[in-house]
Design a protein around this motif. Structure first.
Motif, PDB file in Angstrom:
ATOM      1  N   SER A  68       0.826  -1.207   0.000  1.00 33.33           N
ATOM      2  CA  SER A  68       0.000   0.000   0.000  1.00 33.33           C
ATOM      3  C   SER A  68       0.860   1.257   0.000  1.00 33.33           C
ATOM      4  N   GLN A 109     -10.309  -0.299   3.729  1.00 38.95           N
ATOM      5  CA  GLN A 109      -9.300   0.606   3.205  1.00 38.95           C
ATOM      6  C   GLN A 109      -9.368   1.966   3.888  1.00 38.95           C
ATOM      7  N   ALA A 133      -6.861   0.590  -5.944  1.00 34.88           N
ATOM      8  CA  ALA A 133      -6.083   0.086  -4.816  1.00 34.88           C
ATOM      9  C   ALA A 133      -6.968  -0.698  -3.853  1.00 34.88           C
TER      10      ALA A 133
END
Length: 229
Positions: free
Chosen positions: A11, A37, A25
């Motif tokens: 990340s 996230q 992502a």
């Protein structure tokens, strides 16, 4: 613990390079769990590792100086067995830039004997069976004779389209290991579907233009069109 450190490394590397969009992502790194996230980003921000971006939102912020230091530390202390392709700058330096003389190809991948224990996957452009194609190569260091095997292959109508696809994949060089492992564990079809989803997610913010002129009638329901008449 290693799983979470890998998540942090992947990340942070993705965020530091600033190429992959937030939605992509979430799909690639957090299995599509946008809530996780968001929680993870705010947690990292609370630890002082992120620098809030536009309007101070850590979701689109960059790494703070402490976050960059953590990224380098994680890359330097990554276990050898997990270091199939170095994440971040090391991977970019090895594979080179698209169209450059030092771009990684099948010959260079096969010749990298000194890095055989680290480099297991590579995405390359090549011309196979008379067609322009992209292939994912895999080399298992545990083989008696480690050789580069093609585990995923896609042919394109022409070199221009192939090169556009390759540049998109080259911008995500830190994901090549995960893509290769996906093919090994789930098959080539799983990666093809994953890439297709990533492509659509990457373009969701570009599909906000109004319908083309003259298409309103095509979008209307039959009964509403009848009432309009």
């Amino acid at each position: 613990m290693n799983e979470q450190l890998e998540l942090m490394l992947a990340s942070f590397a993705s965020r530091h390079r600033g190429i992959v969009a937030i939605d992509e992502a979430a799909h690639s790194l957090f299995a599509g769990d946008h809530l996780y996230q968001r929680f993870w980003a705010y947690w990292m921000d609370a630890e002082g590792l992120l620098d809030g971006g536009f309007r101070g939102d850590p979701l689109d912020g960059k790494l703070a100086s402490e976050g960059i230091a953590v990224l380098r530390m994680l890359a330097a202390t990554r276990p050898i067995k997990l270091n199939a392709v170095p994440v971040g700058r090391a991977a970019v330096e090895f594979f080179g830039e698209p169209d450059s003389p030092d771009e990684c190809d099948r010959a260079r991948f096969e010749a990298a004997e000194a890095s055989a224990r680290m480099l297991r996957f590579a995405v390359v452009r090549e011309r196979a069976f008379g067609r322009d194609a992209i292939s994912i190569l895999h080399r298992d260091p545990s083989d008696i004779i480690p050789i580069a095997r093609t585990i995923w292959h896609m042919a394109w109508p022409d070199a221009t389209l192939r090169d556009l696809a390759y540049r998109w994949m080259a911008n995500r060089v830190d994901r090549w290991t995960s893509w290769g492992e996906m093919v090994i564990h789930d098959g080539a079809e799983a990666l093809t579907q994953h890439l297709l989803v990533c492509l659509f997610v990457d373009r969701t913010d570009q599909q906000t233009s109004p319908p083309a002129q003259g298409t309103e009638d095509l979008l209307a329901l039959p009964d509403s069109a009848t009432r309009a008449k």
